[in-house]
Design an enzyme around this catalytic site. Structure first.
Site, PDB file in Angstrom:
ATOM      1  N   ASP A  10       0.858  -1.187   0.000  1.00 14.69           N
ATOM      2  CA  ASP A  10       0.000   0.000   0.000  1.00 14.69           C
ATOM      3  C   ASP A  10       0.895   1.238   0.000  1.00 14.69           C
ATOM      4  O   ASP A  10       2.114   1.143   0.188  1.00 14.69           O
ATOM      5  CB  ASP A  10      -0.922   0.011   1.233  1.00 14.69           C
ATOM      6  CG  ASP A  10      -1.875   1.204   1.232  1.00 14.69           C
ATOM      7  OD1 ASP A  10      -2.389   1.571   0.160  1.00 14.69           O
ATOM      8  OD2 ASP A  10      -2.108   1.798   2.310  1.00 14.69           O
ATOM      9  N   SER A  11       0.248   2.388  -0.119  1.00 15.04           N
ATOM     10  CA  SER A  11       0.984   3.649  -0.048  1.00 15.04           C
ATOM     11  C   SER A  11       1.217   4.062   1.403  1.00 15.04           C
ATOM     12  O   SER A  11       1.745   5.140   1.646  1.00 15.04           O
ATOM     13  CB  SER A  11       0.170   4.740  -0.741  1.00 15.04           C
ATOM     14  OG  SER A  11      -1.042   4.908  -0.026  1.00 15.04           O
ATOM     15  N   CYS A  73      -4.490  -1.672  -1.960  1.00 10.06           N
ATOM     16  CA  CYS A  73      -4.630  -0.251  -2.263  1.00 10.06           C
ATOM     17  C   CYS A  73      -5.437  -0.132  -3.550  1.00 10.06           C
ATOM     18  O   CYS A  73      -5.037  -0.676  -4.589  1.00 10.06           O
ATOM     19  CB  CYS A  73      -3.241   0.353  -2.443  1.00 10.06           C
ATOM     20  SG  CYS A  73      -3.280   2.072  -3.010  1.00 10.06           S
ATOM     21  N   GLU A 147      -3.273   8.830   7.276  1.00  9.02           N
ATOM     22  CA  GLU A 147      -1.866   8.404   7.289  1.00  9.02           C
ATOM     23  C   GLU A 147      -1.097   9.156   8.375  1.00  9.02           C
ATOM     24  O   GLU A 147      -0.266   8.600   9.074  1.00  9.02           O
ATOM     25  CB  GLU A 147      -1.241   8.674   5.912  1.00  9.02           C
ATOM     26  CG  GLU A 147       0.188   8.209   5.760  1.00  9.02           C
ATOM     27  CD  GLU A 147       0.329   6.689   5.751  1.00  9.02           C
ATOM     28  OE1 GLU A 147      -0.593   6.004   5.299  1.00  9.02           O
ATOM     29  OE2 GLU A 147       1.373   6.208   6.221  1.00  9.02           O
ATOM     30  N   CYS A 178     -11.117   2.961  -0.543  1.00  4.34           N
ATOM     31  CA  CYS A 178      -9.726   3.289  -0.236  1.00  4.34           C
ATOM     32  C   CYS A 178      -9.432   2.590   1.083  1.00  4.34           C
ATOM     33  O   CYS A 178     -10.206   2.710   2.041  1.00  4.34           O
ATOM     34  CB  CYS A 178      -9.534   4.795  -0.083  1.00  4.34           C
ATOM     35  SG  CYS A 178      -7.942   5.239   0.673  1.00  4.34           S
ATOM     36  N   HIS A 180      -7.414   3.090   3.385  1.00  5.89           N
ATOM     37  CA  HIS A 180      -7.165   3.914   4.577  1.00  5.89           C
ATOM     38  C   HIS A 180      -8.470   4.184   5.353  1.00  5.89           C
ATOM     39  O   HIS A 180      -8.441   4.339   6.579  1.00  5.89           O
ATOM     40  CB  HIS A 180      -6.554   5.269   4.195  1.00  5.89           C
ATOM     41  CG  HIS A 180      -5.073   5.232   3.976  1.00  5.89           C
ATOM     42  ND1 HIS A 180      -4.485   4.554   2.934  1.00  5.89           N
ATOM     43  CD2 HIS A 180      -4.051   5.804   4.678  1.00  5.89           C
ATOM     44  CE1 HIS A 180      -3.171   4.711   3.003  1.00  5.89           C
ATOM     45  NE2 HIS A 180      -2.879   5.463   4.043  1.00  5.89           N
TER      46      HIS A 180
HETATM   47  N1  DGL Z   1      -4.910   3.250   0.520  1.00  8.04           N
HETATM   48  C1  DGL Z   1      -4.968   3.705  -0.818  1.00  8.04           C
HETATM   49  C2  DGL Z   1      -6.220   3.231  -1.547  1.00  8.04           C
HETATM   50  O1  DGL Z   1      -6.780   2.208  -1.230  1.00  8.04           O
HETATM   51  C3  DGL Z   1      -4.655   5.127  -1.179  1.00  8.04           C
HETATM   52  C4  DGL Z   1      -4.157   6.132  -0.243  1.00  8.04           C
HETATM   53  C5  DGL Z   1      -3.328   7.211  -0.926  1.00  8.04           C
HETATM   54  O2  DGL Z   1      -3.892   8.179  -1.469  1.00  8.04           O
HETATM   55  O3  DGL Z   1      -2.124   7.047  -0.948  1.00  8.04           O
HETATM   56  O4  DGL Z   1      -6.637   3.842  -2.497  1.00  8.04           O
END
Ligand code: DGL
Length: 257
Positions: A10-11, A73, A147, A178, A180
């Site tokens: 993931d990011s 992600c 984050e 997403c 997050h």
């Molecule tokens: N967790 C990521 C997702 O599912 C993205 C978060 C980010 O913008 O880096 O899209």
């Protein structure tokens, strides 16, 4: 049987919501997690950059001898080119195959701007649920706020602003598109009281595990897990340890250093 770990990317910390389900359902599987927290948020980056960064993470995970990679992600899953899933091990994208509460008439798809711009979720769901009205809600800054461990009220106000701007106040269900977002359930509840939210972590994990089961590649003994992040661990390490107990959390520059 295959005792190599499963790679999860993931990011940042968002992918932990998928890794957590993987760990709960398949506790013997070792996990190598990479969160590219230093370059977060990906959801506000170009497709070219997302593809390039994701390629670097894939190389890192392959160097850790993983037997499969789960892209935990949405932004990466739907912005990488089709060739991204090719290679020596299966690469699994986020599942789009969610179920909705029976009475859903209007669904809000909450995702990063880079995910919404692909329309991947909407295109899939309008075929599966032709009678449900779908509203796409690009949520500027929400993944980054989560984050960075920002306050719930702040995150909630960003969600509410996006819901207002994209006409999602009348939805009767929401889709956390997403990874997050499920880390801040209260922020979403405060912004949209009474709206149930759907988390695609479980169908994503099962999609990957079905591949391993079909090739008899589940772990035969208890594996160990390692969690890597590319930025300081101030917020990430306590979160990992709250979710997974006493596991190794390390900072890496993606070159294995
Ligand atoms: N967790 C990521 C997702 O599912 C993205 C978060 C980010 O913008 O880096 O899209």
């Amino acid at each position: 049987m295959d005792n190599r770990p499963i790679g999860v990317m993931d990011s940042g910390v968002g992918g932990l919501t998928v890794a957590k389900v993987l760990h709960e359902r398949y506790p013997d599987e070792g996990i190598v997690f990479l969160g590219d927290s230093k370059r977060n948020p990906y959801g506000e980056r170009s497709r070219e950059e997302i593809g390039r960064f994701a390629g670097e993470i894939k190389e890192f995970l392959l160097s850790k001898n993983v037997k499969m990679i789960i892209i935990a992600c949405n932004t990466i899953s739907f912005n990488v080119p089709p060739s991204f899933t090719e290679g020596p091990v299966p690469v699994v994208k986020m599942s789009l195959d969610i179920d909705l509460p029976g009475e859903t008439k209007k669904l809000g798809i909450f995702a990063t701007p880079a995910s919404i711009r692909t329309h991947a979720h909407k295109n899939y769901l309008e075929k599966k649920f032709p009678h449900v009205e779908l509203v796409e809600v690009p949520c500027d800054g929400v993944a980054a706020a989560i984050e960075q461990g920002k306050e719930e009220n702040f995150i909630s106000s960003l969600v509410l602003e996006a819901a207002k701007e994209y006409h999602a106040l009348g939805i009767d269900a929401g889709y956390w598109a997403c990874t997050h977002y499920p880390l801040a359930p209260e922020a979403f509840r405060k912004a949209l009281p009474g709206v149930p939210f759907i988390d695609p972590a479980l169908p994503t994990v099962e999609k990957g595990m079905d591949i391993l089961k079909a090739s008899d590649a589940l772990a035969g003994e208890k594996g160990t897990s390692h969690f890597y992040f590319t930025d300081e661990l101030t917020h990430a390490a306590p979160l990992v340890q709250r979710l997974f107990g006493p596991v190794t959390v390390e900072k890496t520059n993606l070159l294995g250093v």
